[in-house]
Scaffold this motif. Structure first.
Motif, mmCIF file in Angstrom:
data_model
loop_
_atom_site.group_PDB
_atom_site.id
_atom_site.type_symbol
_atom_site.label_atom_id
_atom_site.label_comp_id
_atom_site.label_asym_id
_atom_site.label_seq_id
_atom_site.Cartn_x
_atom_site.Cartn_y
_atom_site.Cartn_z
ATOM 1 N N UNK A 27 0.929 -1.345 0.084
ATOM 2 C CA UNK A 27 -0.002 0.137 0.123
ATOM 3 C C UNK A 27 0.843 1.177 0.180
ATOM 4 N N UNK A 28 0.205 2.094 -0.737
ATOM 5 C CA UNK A 28 0.936 3.528 -0.570
ATOM 6 C C UNK A 28 0.177 4.508 0.181
ATOM 7 N N UNK A 29 0.593 5.262 1.183
ATOM 8 C CA UNK A 29 -0.269 6.104 1.926
ATOM 9 C C UNK A 29 0.076 7.559 1.450
ATOM 10 N N UNK A 30 -1.174 7.897 0.617
ATOM 11 C CA UNK A 30 -1.158 9.158 -0.003
ATOM 12 C C UNK A 30 -2.419 9.851 0.634
ATOM 13 N N UNK A 31 -2.579 9.574 1.777
ATOM 14 C CA UNK A 31 -3.787 10.125 2.589
ATOM 15 C C UNK A 31 -3.905 11.681 2.986
ATOM 16 N N UNK A 32 -2.972 12.505 2.388
ATOM 17 C CA UNK A 32 -3.061 13.864 2.890
ATOM 18 C C UNK A 32 -3.096 14.109 4.200
ATOM 19 N N UNK A 33 -3.958 15.114 4.657
ATOM 20 C CA UNK A 33 -4.156 15.400 6.045
ATOM 21 C C UNK A 33 -4.354 14.229 6.805
ATOM 22 N N UNK A 34 -5.110 13.288 6.180
ATOM 23 C CA UNK A 34 -5.695 11.969 6.986
ATOM 24 C C UNK A 34 -4.692 10.920 6.975
ATOM 25 N N UNK A 35 -3.289 11.171 6.722
ATOM 26 C CA UNK A 35 -2.158 10.040 6.608
ATOM 27 C C UNK A 35 -2.058 9.200 7.677
ATOM 28 N N UNK A 36 -2.551 9.928 9.082
ATOM 29 C CA UNK A 36 -1.720 9.512 10.264
ATOM 30 C C UNK A 36 -2.659 8.107 10.300
ATOM 31 N N UNK A 37 -4.057 8.314 10.305
ATOM 32 C CA UNK A 37 -4.675 7.266 10.464
ATOM 33 C C UNK A 37 -4.368 5.634 9.774
ATOM 34 N N UNK A 38 -4.203 6.320 8.646
ATOM 35 C CA UNK A 38 -3.558 5.241 7.628
ATOM 36 C C UNK A 38 -2.341 4.528 8.127
ATOM 37 N N UNK A 39 -1.474 5.281 8.423
ATOM 38 C CA UNK A 39 -0.156 4.648 9.156
ATOM 39 C C UNK A 39 -0.463 3.952 10.509
ATOM 40 N N UNK A 40 -1.355 4.572 11.223
ATOM 41 C CA UNK A 40 -1.639 3.583 12.476
ATOM 42 C C UNK A 40 -2.270 2.243 12.208
ATOM 43 N N UNK A 41 -3.035 2.395 11.208
ATOM 44 C CA UNK A 41 -3.757 1.057 10.851
ATOM 45 C C UNK A 41 -2.430 0.170 10.299
ATOM 46 N N UNK A 42 -1.779 0.623 9.244
ATOM 47 C CA UNK A 42 -0.686 -0.321 8.596
ATOM 48 C C UNK A 42 0.415 -0.559 9.452
ATOM 49 N N UNK A 43 0.996 0.454 10.112
ATOM 50 C CA UNK A 43 2.258 0.071 10.794
ATOM 51 C C UNK A 43 2.135 0.234 12.368
ATOM 52 N N UNK A 44 1.168 0.710 12.947
ATOM 53 C CA UNK A 44 1.083 0.974 14.344
ATOM 54 C C UNK A 44 1.893 2.207 14.849
ATOM 55 N N UNK A 45 2.394 2.925 13.981
ATOM 56 C CA UNK A 45 3.105 3.975 14.200
ATOM 57 C C UNK A 45 2.674 5.428 13.859
ATOM 58 N N UNK A 46 2.751 6.119 14.834
ATOM 59 C CA UNK A 46 2.085 7.736 14.427
ATOM 60 C C UNK A 46 2.783 8.197 13.450
ATOM 61 N N UNK A 47 2.212 8.943 12.434
ATOM 62 C CA UNK A 47 2.600 9.761 11.458
ATOM 63 C C UNK A 47 2.553 11.288 11.745
ATOM 64 N N UNK A 48 3.614 11.845 11.691
ATOM 65 C CA UNK A 48 3.681 13.514 12.085
ATOM 66 C C UNK A 48 3.195 14.399 10.868
ATOM 67 N N UNK A 49 1.837 13.961 10.311
ATOM 68 C CA UNK A 49 1.417 14.972 9.500
ATOM 69 C C UNK A 49 0.062 15.254 10.043
ATOM 70 N N UNK A 50 -0.315 16.637 10.076
ATOM 71 C CA UNK A 50 -1.402 17.239 10.671
ATOM 72 C C UNK A 50 -2.097 18.174 9.493
ATOM 73 N N UNK A 63 0.331 18.987 6.800
ATOM 74 C CA UNK A 63 1.451 19.599 7.198
ATOM 75 C C UNK A 63 2.465 18.561 7.846
ATOM 76 N N UNK A 64 3.818 18.889 7.963
ATOM 77 C CA UNK A 64 4.728 18.188 8.760
ATOM 78 C C UNK A 64 5.553 19.025 9.489
ATOM 79 N N UNK A 65 6.153 18.562 10.441
ATOM 80 C CA UNK A 65 7.056 19.447 11.563
ATOM 81 C C UNK A 65 8.038 20.296 10.876
ATOM 82 N N UNK A 66 8.682 19.810 9.792
ATOM 83 C CA UNK A 66 9.969 20.471 8.994
ATOM 84 C C UNK A 66 9.407 20.826 7.749
ATOM 85 N N UNK A 67 8.097 20.748 7.360
ATOM 86 C CA UNK A 67 7.453 21.301 6.121
ATOM 87 C C UNK A 67 7.895 20.466 4.970
#
Length: 424
Positions: A235-258, A342-346
């Protein structure tokens, strides 16, 4: 039950670009899943391919400078302005943006000739219009910060500016132009990618919610959707502002996208009054191929709120009419808010996640999704196929947020792009 080589989660401009790039050879079975969440970024973009502009702070950096300049005007100490530095993006992003930008003329031709879809690529240039000495000082700082890109910078005195853009206010004192920075129609670019991918055999699951992602051990194996389960090799996570939920489901890791909210105004269709794209210390202004004037934008961290605010929209309109007085007579056709990822370092987050197989990131593009979609599609195609990438992606890997113990070293809310409610 369907079986795919690749399932792309998200059908905005990044997901669409990746789908198109992967499908060119027509040798992979690909699905693209998308649900139109309110305020998705692609539908709220200006479509500016402003590689130099976005890399040198003609956005939030201008606003921060504007704030200081206002203070200086009140305190009248120009020497402090001399010390101001523009918000220059790091070299890896600058190079990535310029490489992506250079792909658009050929990509436009390819999409048009092979697929009959038109992104409405226009060579416009991007002029930073100067109204006072502080604008000029800031522009000079920008130019000095990119000594290796001087060939793309053109200085216009007042008379030259007004001869090229006769509808600009007579109050302007000149401009700095980036001759590499152009525009497309964001709706058409997104649609062009998706339609071309469909023509290449990609299965589209539109208006389809992703409800979960399955793993076996450390490998992603399937995407659960409102239309059933899609088994897949990756899978490729191209979820835009909603990318973190996809990451949590797929990897169990938080994604610093907001989500970073941006409010935009669009005028009724007008006769052509701009020959190029304009940015100022108040807003940017772009006339699209259909005659509409797009005025943007705010940068606000307010979660998934997509409401509009009259006070901030009024500031945008005032900034636009300051630059182009005849816009005082225009009618506003619509206004809306979009959510940038957004991401912490843009910087975008690209490539694999540590310890997880069958998963790739293509998210966190913040305000540059349109600009960097072309190179993102190219890079993800190379990564999926196990090839060497055209660009060193190490500055864009998720790993940059981890310390040596594999823990986050950065707080995802520690570096807002702008203060709440700023117009930039």
């Amino acid at each position: 039950m369907s079986q795919y080589d690749v399932v792309i989660c998200g059908g905005g401009v990044i997901g669409g670009s990746v789908a198109y790039a992967l499908s060119r050879n027509q040798d992979l079975k690909i699905a693209l899943v998308d649900y139109k969440n309110p305020g998705n970024a692609s539908r709220a973009s200006a479509g500016g391919l402003w590689a130099m502009g976005e890399s040198t702070g003609l956005g939030c950096g201008v606003i921060l400078f504007k704030t200081l300049s206002k203070q200086l005007q009140e305190g009248a100490d120009v020497s402090q302005a001399e010390g101001m530095k523009p918000h220059i993006m790091p070299k890896p992003f600058f190079d990535l943006a310029m490489m992506s930008n250079a792909m658009y003329p050929a990509l436009n031709q390819e999409l048009l000739e092979k697929h009959g879809v038109d992104m409405r690529f226009e060579k416009t240039g991007l002029k930073f219009v100067l109204f006072d000495q502080y604008d000029r000082i800031y522009a000079e700082h920008i130019a000095a910060a990119v000594p290796d890109r001087q060939q793309h910078i053109r200085w216009l005195d007042r008379d030259t500016l007004l001869s090229e853009e006769p509808n600009i206010s007579r109050e302007a004192i000149g401009a700095m132009e980036f001759d590499t920075d152009h525009q497309i129609n964001p709706y058409r670019l997104n649609d062009a990618y998706v339609e071309a991918a469909r023509q290449n055999g990609v299965d589209l699951y539109l208006n389809t919610k992703i409800t979960g992602i399955e793993r076996q051990g450390n490998r992603v194996t399937a995407v659960q959707t409102s239309r059933g389960k899609l088994n897949c090799g990756m899978i490729i996570n191209a979820g835009g502002a909603w990318a973190e939920q996809i990451s949590l489901w797929a990897t169990g890791m938080q994604m610093p996208v907001f989500p970073v909210k941006g409010q935009v105004l669009v005028s009724e269709k007008l006769p052509k009054i701009l020959n190029g794209c304009i940015t100022t210390s108040d807003c940017y202004i772009a006339q699209k191929d259909n005659g509409e004037i797009l005025i943007g934008s705010t940068t606000e961290e307010r979660g998934y709120d997509t409401s509009t605010d009259l006070t901030l929209l009024k500031q945008l309109a005032q900034g636009a009419t300051k630059s182009i007085p005849q816009l005082r007579d225009m009618n506003i056709k619509r206004c809306w808010a979009g959510l940038r990822p957004g991401s912490p370092d843009e910087l975008p987050i690209l490539g694999p996640m540590p310890g997880v197989e069958g998963y790739m990131n293509a998210c966190g593009h913040f305000r540059t999704g349109m600009l960097t979609s072309a190179i993102t599609g190219k890079l993800l195609n190379e990564l999926v196929r196990g090839e060497s990438t055209s660009v060193d992606i190490s500055p864009f890997l998720y790993d940059r947020f981890l310390n040596e113990r594999g823990k986050w070293w950065v707080n995802i809310t520690s570096k807002p792009a702008c203060n709440l409610g700023e117009v930039c």
